[in-house]
Design a protein around this motif. Structure first.
Motif, PDB file in Angstrom:
ATOM      1  N   ASP A  27       4.046  10.820  -9.242  1.00 58.49           N
ATOM      2  CA  ASP A  27       3.846  10.763 -10.741  1.00 58.49           C
ATOM      3  C   ASP A  27       3.554  12.220 -11.113  1.00 58.49           C
ATOM      4  O   ASP A  27       2.645  12.805 -10.758  1.00 58.49           O
ATOM      5  CB  ASP A  27       2.717   9.835 -11.231  1.00 58.49           C
ATOM      6  N   PRO A  28       4.598  12.808 -11.720  1.00 59.43           N
ATOM      7  CA  PRO A  28       4.199  14.262 -11.955  1.00 59.43           C
ATOM      8  C   PRO A  28       3.702  14.631 -13.368  1.00 59.43           C
ATOM      9  O   PRO A  28       2.944  15.387 -13.686  1.00 59.43           O
ATOM     10  CB  PRO A  28       5.789  14.725 -12.493  1.00 59.43           C
ATOM     11  N   SER A  29       2.984  13.484 -14.213  1.00 63.78           N
ATOM     12  CA  SER A  29       2.387  13.541 -15.307  1.00 63.78           C
ATOM     13  C   SER A  29       0.800  13.480 -14.883  1.00 63.78           C
ATOM     14  O   SER A  29       0.118  13.613 -15.742  1.00 63.78           O
ATOM     15  CB  SER A  29       2.701  12.425 -16.312  1.00 63.78           C
ATOM     16  N   ILE A  30       0.389  13.334 -13.460  1.00 64.84           N
ATOM     17  CA  ILE A  30      -1.183  13.386 -13.496  1.00 64.84           C
ATOM     18  C   ILE A  30      -1.510  14.667 -12.342  1.00 64.84           C
ATOM     19  O   ILE A  30      -0.390  14.831 -11.846  1.00 64.84           O
ATOM     20  CB  ILE A  30      -1.751  12.019 -12.983  1.00 64.84           C
ATOM     21  N   THR A  31      -2.494  15.198 -12.325  1.00 64.08           N
ATOM     22  CA  THR A  31      -2.661  16.253 -11.528  1.00 64.08           C
ATOM     23  C   THR A  31      -3.207  15.701 -10.087  1.00 64.08           C
ATOM     24  O   THR A  31      -3.605  14.416  -9.988  1.00 64.08           O
ATOM     25  CB  THR A  31      -4.149  17.159 -12.222  1.00 64.08           C
ATOM     26  N   GLY A  32      -3.183  16.605  -9.233  1.00 64.50           N
ATOM     27  CA  GLY A  32      -3.660  16.216  -7.867  1.00 64.50           C
ATOM     28  C   GLY A  32      -4.962  15.759  -7.684  1.00 64.50           C
ATOM     29  O   GLY A  32      -4.999  14.494  -6.971  1.00 64.50           O
ATOM     30  N   THR A  33      -5.830  16.000  -8.501  1.00 57.28           N
ATOM     31  CA  THR A  33      -7.178  15.709  -8.398  1.00 57.28           C
ATOM     32  C   THR A  33      -7.469  14.141  -8.969  1.00 57.28           C
ATOM     33  O   THR A  33      -7.884  13.113  -8.514  1.00 57.28           O
ATOM     34  CB  THR A  33      -8.280  16.312  -9.263  1.00 57.28           C
ATOM     35  N   GLN A  34      -6.359  14.002 -10.034  1.00 63.67           N
ATOM     36  CA  GLN A  34      -6.341  12.590 -10.725  1.00 63.67           C
ATOM     37  C   GLN A  34      -5.521  11.533  -9.602  1.00 63.67           C
ATOM     38  O   GLN A  34      -6.081  10.269  -9.737  1.00 63.67           O
ATOM     39  CB  GLN A  34      -5.675  12.648 -12.044  1.00 63.67           C
ATOM     40  N   LYS A  35      -4.672  12.227  -8.895  1.00 67.35           N
ATOM     41  CA  LYS A  35      -4.279  11.189  -7.865  1.00 67.35           C
ATOM     42  C   LYS A  35      -5.189  10.900  -6.918  1.00 67.35           C
ATOM     43  O   LYS A  35      -4.902   9.685  -6.418  1.00 67.35           O
ATOM     44  CB  LYS A  35      -2.857  12.059  -7.278  1.00 67.35           C
TER      45      LYS A  35
ATOM     46  N   GLU B  35       0.840  -1.033   0.154  1.00 64.36           N
ATOM     47  CA  GLU B  35      -0.057   0.135   0.132  1.00 64.36           C
ATOM     48  C   GLU B  35       0.648   1.271   0.031  1.00 64.36           C
ATOM     49  O   GLU B  35       0.723   2.190  -0.743  1.00 64.36           O
ATOM     50  CB  GLU B  35      -1.050   0.234   1.296  1.00 64.36           C
ATOM     51  N   VAL B  36       1.910   1.490   0.984  1.00 61.30           N
ATOM     52  CA  VAL B  36       2.789   2.475   0.915  1.00 61.30           C
ATOM     53  C   VAL B  36       3.484   2.768  -0.336  1.00 61.30           C
ATOM     54  O   VAL B  36       3.510   3.677  -0.875  1.00 61.30           O
ATOM     55  CB  VAL B  36       3.644   2.331   2.217  1.00 61.30           C
ATOM     56  N   GLY B  37       3.937   1.367  -0.928  1.00 61.83           N
ATOM     57  CA  GLY B  37       4.681   1.904  -2.242  1.00 61.83           C
ATOM     58  C   GLY B  37       3.652   1.939  -3.312  1.00 61.83           C
ATOM     59  O   GLY B  37       4.113   3.009  -4.132  1.00 61.83           O
ATOM     60  N   THR B  38       2.741   1.592  -3.457  1.00 60.75           N
ATOM     61  CA  THR B  38       1.737   1.823  -4.484  1.00 60.75           C
ATOM     62  C   THR B  38       1.270   3.308  -4.403  1.00 60.75           C
ATOM     63  O   THR B  38       0.956   4.213  -5.359  1.00 60.75           O
ATOM     64  CB  THR B  38       0.368   1.053  -4.330  1.00 60.75           C
ATOM     65  N   ARG B  39       0.880   3.752  -3.034  1.00 62.61           N
ATOM     66  CA  ARG B  39       0.511   5.102  -2.928  1.00 62.61           C
ATOM     67  C   ARG B  39       1.796   6.345  -3.154  1.00 62.61           C
ATOM     68  O   ARG B  39       1.444   7.221  -3.914  1.00 62.61           O
ATOM     69  CB  ARG B  39      -0.023   5.594  -1.508  1.00 62.61           C
ATOM     70  N   ALA B  40       2.916   5.702  -2.880  1.00 62.25           N
ATOM     71  CA  ALA B  40       3.919   6.861  -3.198  1.00 62.25           C
ATOM     72  C   ALA B  40       4.097   6.886  -4.642  1.00 62.25           C
ATOM     73  O   ALA B  40       4.411   7.849  -5.199  1.00 62.25           O
ATOM     74  CB  ALA B  40       5.307   5.913  -2.562  1.00 62.25           C
ATOM     75  N   VAL B  41       4.170   5.851  -5.392  1.00 58.80           N
ATOM     76  CA  VAL B  41       4.143   5.950  -6.731  1.00 58.80           C
ATOM     77  C   VAL B  41       2.963   6.627  -7.303  1.00 58.80           C
ATOM     78  O   VAL B  41       3.492   7.717  -8.158  1.00 58.80           O
ATOM     79  CB  VAL B  41       4.174   4.381  -7.593  1.00 58.80           C
ATOM     80  N   ILE B  42       1.845   6.590  -6.936  1.00 59.77           N
ATOM     81  CA  ILE B  42       0.740   7.453  -7.315  1.00 59.77           C
ATOM     82  C   ILE B  42       1.070   8.796  -7.171  1.00 59.77           C
ATOM     83  O   ILE B  42       1.088   9.606  -7.938  1.00 59.77           O
ATOM     84  CB  ILE B  42      -0.428   6.846  -6.897  1.00 59.77           C
TER      85      ILE B  42
END
Length: 149
Positions: free
Chosen positions: A94-102, A84-91
């Motif tokens: 990611d600079p290519s998606i917006t805060g809302t998309q995250k 979970e921590v790793g997946t959340r960290a990757v999401i």
């Protein structure tokens, strides 16, 4: 399950590596994070241990997960939920998606974990952990996703 390996480096070394990956000078990062240049230098050299608030400011300026820095600093247990921590960290990083998309991705991820019985109580991402959008109206789901249906 593989363990999260963020603790292989010291906090200072990890911050320096992230700063260099973001192609920022020490001065640029200190200005973006609102932290003094000498203090940031001391953190990178391992002479100072920053507070959670300072780590959060640095994470926001570096566009990485504050949780990753908390784990690196020993404030969060990486063994708790490594996937979970790793997946959340990757999401979150990611600079290519917006805060809302995250936020939307994290909500979908948490709902899947809950549905599969792998999450006890999903927590939404802290608003501070996601860079603010210029357009905070939400993701454009297009005409195929009519919100009124």
């Amino acid at each position: 399950m593989a363990k999260l390996k963020v603790t292989d480096l010291g906090l200072g070394e990890y911050l320096r590596e992230q700063r260099r990956n973001a192609q920022l000078s020490l001065r640029q990062l200190s200005e973006a994070a609102g932290v003094s240049n000498p203090y940031l230098s001391q953190i990178e050299r391992g002479l100072r241990k920053p507070s959670a608030e300072i780590l959060q400011q640095l994470a926001k300026a570096l566009r990485i997960s504050a949780e990753t820095l908390y784990v690196q600093a020993g404030m969060l247990d990486a063994e708790r939920e490594p996937a979970e921590v790793g997946t959340r960290a990757v999401i979150l990083a990611d600079p290519s998606i917006t805060g809302t998309q995250k936020q939307v991705l994290l909500q979908v991820y948490e709902s899947f974990r809950k549905e599969n019985g792998t999450a006890e109580a999903p927590e939404p991402a802290a608003p501070e952990a996601v860079a603010p959008d210029e357009d905070a109206t939400g993701p454009d789901l297009g005409p195929a996703h009519d919100r009124t249906a």
